[in-house]
Each structure stands twice: as C-alpha cells, then as structure tokens.
Design a protein around this motif. Sequence first.
Motif, short mmCIF file in Angstrom:
data_model
loop_
_atom_site.label_atom_id
_atom_site.label_comp_id
_atom_site.label_asym_id
_atom_site.label_seq_id
_atom_site.Cartn_x
_atom_site.Cartn_y
_atom_site.Cartn_z
N ARG A 1 -9.47 -55.00 44.77
CA ARG A 1 -8.48 -55.88 43.73
C ARG A 1 -8.34 -55.44 42.75
O ARG A 1 -7.26 -55.47 42.03
CB ARG A 1 -9.12 -57.11 43.77
N ARG A 2 -9.27 -54.69 41.99
CA ARG A 2 -9.15 -54.10 40.65
C ARG A 2 -8.09 -53.17 40.67
O ARG A 2 -7.27 -52.87 39.74
CB ARG A 2 -10.55 -53.79 40.08
N GLU B 1 -7.88 -60.51 34.34
CA GLU B 1 -6.82 -61.56 34.78
C GLU B 1 -7.08 -62.59 33.84
O GLU B 1 -6.62 -63.76 34.24
CB GLU B 1 -7.13 -61.84 36.13
N MET C 1 -4.66 -54.30 41.04
CA MET C 1 -4.09 -54.86 39.82
C MET C 1 -3.81 -54.03 38.67
O MET C 1 -2.61 -54.15 38.39
CB MET C 1 -5.32 -55.72 39.43
#
Length: 958
Positions: free
Chosen positions: A278-279, A256, A282
């Motif tokens: 979260r990864r 990010e 993403m």
Amino acid sequence: MPHMAGLYERSGELKVLRAAMDATRDGHGEAVMIEGAPGIGKTSLLSEAKRIAVSAGFQVAGARGSELESDFPFGVVRQLFEPLLARMTAADRERILSGTAGQAAVVLKRVVPERSPGGDFSMLHGLYWLTADICDEQPLMIAVDDLHWADSDSLKFLHYLMPRLEDIPACVVGTLRPFEADSTSHTLDQIVTTAPSVLVSPSRLSAEASASLVISEFAKSGSPEPEDDDFLAACWSATGGNPLLLKELTEALAAEHVEPTAAHIPQVYALGPRAIARRVAMWMRRLPPSCGPLTCAIAVLGDGAELSHAAELAGLDREEALQAAKSLEHAQILRTAVPSDVLNPRWGFVHPLVRAAVYEEITPADCHRAHRTAAHLLRDSKAEIEKVALHLLRTLPSGDAETVTLLWSAARSALARGSPETAATYLRRALAEPPPTGDRLDLLFALGSAMRLVDSAAAVPYLTEAHELAGPSRQRAEIALALGDALLALRRAEEALAIWQQALADTPPQDTELLHQLNACILSIPLYEPGRPDLRKDILGRVAALRSPKPSESMGGRYLDCVIAGHDAVIGDPRAVVRAQRALHDAPTGPSDGQMSLSFGWLVLISADRREVLGSLDAAVEQAHRQGSVNDLTGALVYRAMAWLYQGNLDEAAADAADAMRAVDAASLDLRRLVLGPVQAEVQIEQGALSRAQATLEWTGVPDPAPLTGLMYYVLYSRAHLLRLQGHTTEALNTALAAGASFSAAGGDNPALVPWRSEAALCLHLLGRDDEARTLADAELKLARYWSAPRALGRALRIAGTLSEGDADIGLLRQAVTRLECSPARLEYAKALADYGAALRRHGVRSQPRTLLSDALDIAEARGAAPLVQQVQDELHVAGIRPRRHAVTGLQSLTPSEQRVYDLAVAGHTNREIAQKLFVTAKTVEVHLSSVYRKLGVTSRRQLGGHSEQTRAAAEPE
C-alpha cells in the motif's frame, strides 16, 4: 524496552553476537545464524553486528543473497571477497593469490577459460585458504544477509568453512528465513546446525515495545504522537509485532494523515499485513510518472542495477532516470547500492519485501519481455555471461537459437568455475528453449555430464536420451560410459551392463583405449553387485581372456588392470598384488571418471599391507585438493582411511573418514557409504566408542536385515563385530554368516578383505560351540596363508591360537607375533603380543609375558586403542605384573601425521605452509608440532633441525 540503534528487545541476540566476536578475536572463529520471518529485524541486527565488528577492529566482508542471483555461480562469495582484494595493495594481493588460495582465483574472474583446471572441491579448498590468509593479521567478519537466496556454490563454501572456523579468526554472521524449501535448503540446514554455528531467532515485539516504536515513527514524520492505547494495541495486533510492518504501517498512516485514534482502527487493520504494498502504491501515485517504469526496471535487473541499464530498460534518458531514482530514494523505496560508481550509480530496493511488492505487480508477459531485454542489454555491454543467463532463465521458451548459445556459454563458464549444479540449471533451460535439432545431442550429453557431478539419478534421463539419439560413433560409446556409471551408482547394474556391452560390441578393435575402459566397467559389476550370480558368471568368463602379460601405459589399460586385480584379490589370488602395483605405478593423478576402477588397485595393495599404497593415495588426495571434485576427494579419502585403519593409525583414519563423511553428506555420494561407514565404524570400535560406531553404521542407510544384493559385506561384517562386543552374540553370529554369504556371492574368499570366518568363530566360541569355531578359524588360516599378507595372516594365526586346545596355542600365537613384527599392521601386532603374553602366563611362563604385555600396552596407548589398553592392563593385573613402561620418545614414537609435520618443519616450512601442503588447518599443525617437541625433548624449530642432523649422523655407517 531496551533498544539501541533502532533495535527493540534485541539485547539477547546482541549478547550472542558480541560473545562470538570476542571468541573470534581470541583466534577461535564462531558463527551466528539469525533466523526469522521477513521484517522481524534480521538485517538490522546484522547491521549492528557489522558496526560492533568495525569498532572491535575487524575487517568486514558483506554480501546479500537475492532471488535473481540465486543461480549465479559463487555470487555471494564474489560479493564477499572482490572488495577485500580490491582494497589490498598489488603486492599483498599477489602474495595471497600465489599460494593455495590462488586455486580459487578463477571464481573471482569476470571471464574464465573454458578448460579451467579446477574442480568443485579444489575451489572450496582454495576459498578456505583465501579466508584464512585474509584474516591472518586482522580478524574478519563475514556477514551475509538473506542466506536463503544465496547461490548453492556459496552455501557449499560456507558449509566447508564451518568446521574449520575454530582455527582462524573469522566470524560468520548470516540471516535467513525459516522454511524456505528449495534445492539449497539441505546445505543451508547443514550450515545452521554445524558447530560452531549458533542459531538465534528474534521474536516479535511485545505490545509495549511495539507502542514505543509506533510513537517514535509518528514523531519522526512530524505527525501527532499516538496517545490512544487501543490504537497502539491495534497496530501491534495488525502487524503481529513485526518491526518492519510496524514502520511501514505508521509511514502509510502518517502519509495519508490518518489520526492515531480509536476511530481509525479499521484503517489500521485494513493496511496491516499489506502495509508495504500500500505504501509503495501510494508513493507511485504521488511521484513523477518516470518513477513507475524505473522501479519496475530495477526490480527486473535486481539489486545493484546500474543506472544506465535501468534507464534503458525503462525507456528513460539518463537525467530523467537519475531524478526519478532520487525521488524514489527520498520515498524510501530505493537506496544507493554499494559499491557504486558516481558517474553510473547502482541502485537497489531498501528491503527485499519492497522489491517483491513491485515485481509481483508486473504481468507475466511484461516480465518475460523485460528479462529478455535485460539479457540483451547486459550482453551488449559485455557483462559476465552468467549475468546474462540469469535473465534468460526467467524468460519463456521461444525456440531462439541465440538464447541456447548464450546459456550454453554460461554453462561452460560455470563448469570452469567449479559449479556443475549451476551449469546444469543453464543447460536445462537451454534444452527447454528448445535448441536446433542438430545441437540437441551435444546439449543432452553436456547436461547429463554436469548432472552426474551433482545427482546421478537426475543425470540418467538426459544421458539416456542422448544415448538413444546418437548414431554409432565414439561419442555414443563415451555417452554409454557416463550413463552406465550413473546407473551403477544407483545400483541398476543390469541396465548398466546392457549399455556397456552394446557399446563394446559397437567399438572398433583398433580403439584399444575405449575397449579397455568398457571392459573395466563391465568387469567391475560383480564387485558392486555380488548378489547377482547370473551376471557374475557371464562376466567373469572374460577375466582370463583380458589378462595382459605386459602392462599398458594408457589409462584405460590401467583401469582394466586394477579391476582384474580386484577380482583376483577377492578370491585371494596373490597375483593381484603385482598387477595392482604395475597399474598404479606412476599413474597420472588427474581427476577422471576412472577413479572407481583405480580404487580396486588401492584396495588390493591395502589388503596386501603394501606400504607404497599410501604414496598413491596421498597423491590422489593432493590432486583432489588442487584440481579435483568432491567425488575425487571422497574416493581417495575412503581408501586412505582404510589404509590407516589396517596399519593401526586410528587418529589418521578417523580424520580422513570424518572428512569423507562430510563430503558424502554434502554431495549425496551414497554409494560411498557402503565402504566408508564400515571403515569409520571399525576405527570407533578399536577406540572403544561403540555407540558412535553404531550411529556410523546407521549412517550407511543399510536396513536390518540387509538386502541380498549390493556391496553389503563390509557393513555386515562391521555390524557383526559391533554386535559381539555389545553382547548380542547369537545375532552377531548370524550377521557374520550373512557377511560371508554376501562376500561369497562375489566369489570372495580372501580374509584380508572380509574376515567373516574368524568373526563367526569368536561368536561360536562365546556360545560354547568350540568345534565349529575351530573349523572356521582353521579355514580362514588356510586362506590367509595362501594370500600371505602379514595383517590377515597374523590375525588368523592369533584367533586360531586363542581357540586351540592344549599347547597348540603357544605355537600359533608365536607365529602371529613373528609374522607381524616387521609389518606395518602395528595394532594387529599389539593384539598378537597381548594374546601371546596372556597365553604364556596361563602356561606358567613368568618372565617373558612382562615384556610382551608391556610392548603391547605401549603400542595400544600410542594409537588410542582403549579396549586393547584395558585388556592388557587387566591381564597384567591378573598376573601380578607391574608393566615395564617405555617413555614414548624419539622419532620412532611419532605418529604418521606428526612425522609429516616434523619433516616439513625441518625442511624450513612455516606452519601455514605445512598446513597448506598437508591440507589441514594451521591449528592442527600447531597441535602436532607441540607433540613432536614433547616427544623429541626440544623446544624450538632450531633444535628440531639439530635433532635431525644428529639422527642422520647416527644412521651413517662408520
């Protein structure tokens, strides 16, 4: 910060692993368990251990437990051994599987016959020998990741392997998470705590190591390296120094384009613990749309999912799925699983936490549909039925008859592999579906029968419902047999009796086999529950009516004969011996539900000092190793240990009892503790290990004071014996009298089974109450004369002699020596020799005590009876006599175990073949052979053969 191969601050753990492999290379297997939180670096340590092992010349067998396959029978075992066997030549594979290891072949088959001859224990024994054979020429590392998710059968194998590692060049390394509470946690705890297992717990990284790792990960991504100490400290704090979370955090921050400065510390804390989720989220936003369905499909199918199955479940064509998989591999979400087919590769997630992040996002409804579809896909592709069942376990019940059929088929396959626990899991889910009304009875009976092999308490509700559903029929009687047995194991004797009596009333008179079995069960109740005189009186009225003058060849008739013989032995009726002999003569030794009845026959012959009982027990032990269950083996070992104890062969008794105790702990066979614990405690008392004996009696779980009901007299007798030797004489006396009360409640009078009177007499003598002591000793002598077995009579004569007044002791002790001289009870004979020699010395006889005491000393030393050795040495010292020592040599000096090894070695068997025939390790055979060589004065097997020929020639009449 010392690190290698991406490992930070793990030098201590690597040192332990290298030491374990060094010891294994020297022939002494080791085990290292790596315990830690998810992401702490367990898998990385395991990978490094495998690399070290390969460079050291080890074979490596690897496996990984998974949440999905935790109910797949022997799933981890199959991951370990199938690739090893596949790499062998056909000749080597056939050679290994033709021996004892072949018993485990059914575990490794894709499809198994429903009536496999194996039991759960025989599978474990076969797998041990498969391991030993594989590492015979090259050391082996067994590496298992995520043991906390391993199936229960594989954990049982590892637990069985642990105490046997010392004798083979195999090193076990496993990883596990702490505090994973489930049905397998008890077995896993035993693996971790059983020698030679060593536990290492990698700690979180220090702030310094964390900073080094973060800087390295940023550099790999091509992002600017962090220089802000506050930013680096925040990364360490947000992840708790967890290496995986640190890597995932830096990956997410770099992706990010977050600058590694103090200004972005809030983003560090926001991502920290949820960095993995979260990864993944993403990447899912950035990757092609086909990647989302594919990751969900592989999360459902589990590690090692075939691309074709994943594509179909995800609704993708093969090429689209392959491209999506490669994109996910580039994103470090998926990895190619090993082994993998080039044309149809297998895929899995890079870490279980990544799979968990994906799987947890699937809604329950979608999860149900996906697993049902997966089950159908696997069924249509002819996958193993257990793999189909794994997905059906994760679907919601819907009354589908096909689901019931598939789960039932999987249960039969699991039972054939020796996995009753897994079979029960499948059957419980089938019952919840629910099954068609007409199938419910059979399903309940199958489930209850499987659970009986695992947990009697859990079996009772299913068997009870099956019994209530069944109409008058033979099946109802068979259910009653199983239900009553489970109830009796739980000490619910009154309920068991009611079930069996109703079944007996419903059984037609022409079904003699079933009548015999039911009567045997009913008659056994007073022997297990002596504290219920109301039950006992009614039941024992049937014994006379059921006595058959001619033997029955059926198993039911043999069971009944054994139980009647047990009753006769308890009251001291010598007719019990003939009845037990005929029941056990040439009896089939296959595993059966009747072993509890047969055990009464063994008990009779043991208490009568009949040598042939060891042949029957050896056959039962062998059968259990070849085809039996843990319960079969434990029963045979308990009574064989008792037979060895009564003969004075303490080492053999201790070994059998220790094996049985391990099995009882592993399988929760608590009823066995009430006989097994006292047997082992008596062995330890004879060896002088009083603290160990106390621990063993505590292991029985019997409280103090003991309850009035149940099979308590063995425990109480041993407790009294121990208390007397510890100097607690009054407490010992009260406990001995309690043992007598418990035994008498069962109608017991036979001192060959529970010599409580002589034990109480010895306590009374120590308390100065000699008249009472002699009264009890004389009463026991009268009963022992009626039973007439050498050991019990010799003991009664010996104790009566030591307590008698005037010159009467000499005559009684002389009779004890004479009665025991030719008996198998060698330790009791040594005690009689010692007491007779001491009495003669006290009466002023000079020459004879030397011979008697020297002979007693020889026997006591040969059997490791330390207290008796000390007693004789003290007596010799008081008498001023130097013992006439005999060299312990010649065939007559061999212990029973040494004799067996000698016979097989002379017959030309190798050490490994001898070990497999005797169900011991090759190292144990080497120890026994060394002792045989020393005692016979030889140095080679050729000389052993020559010694045997000379012995035969000397034995032939001229």
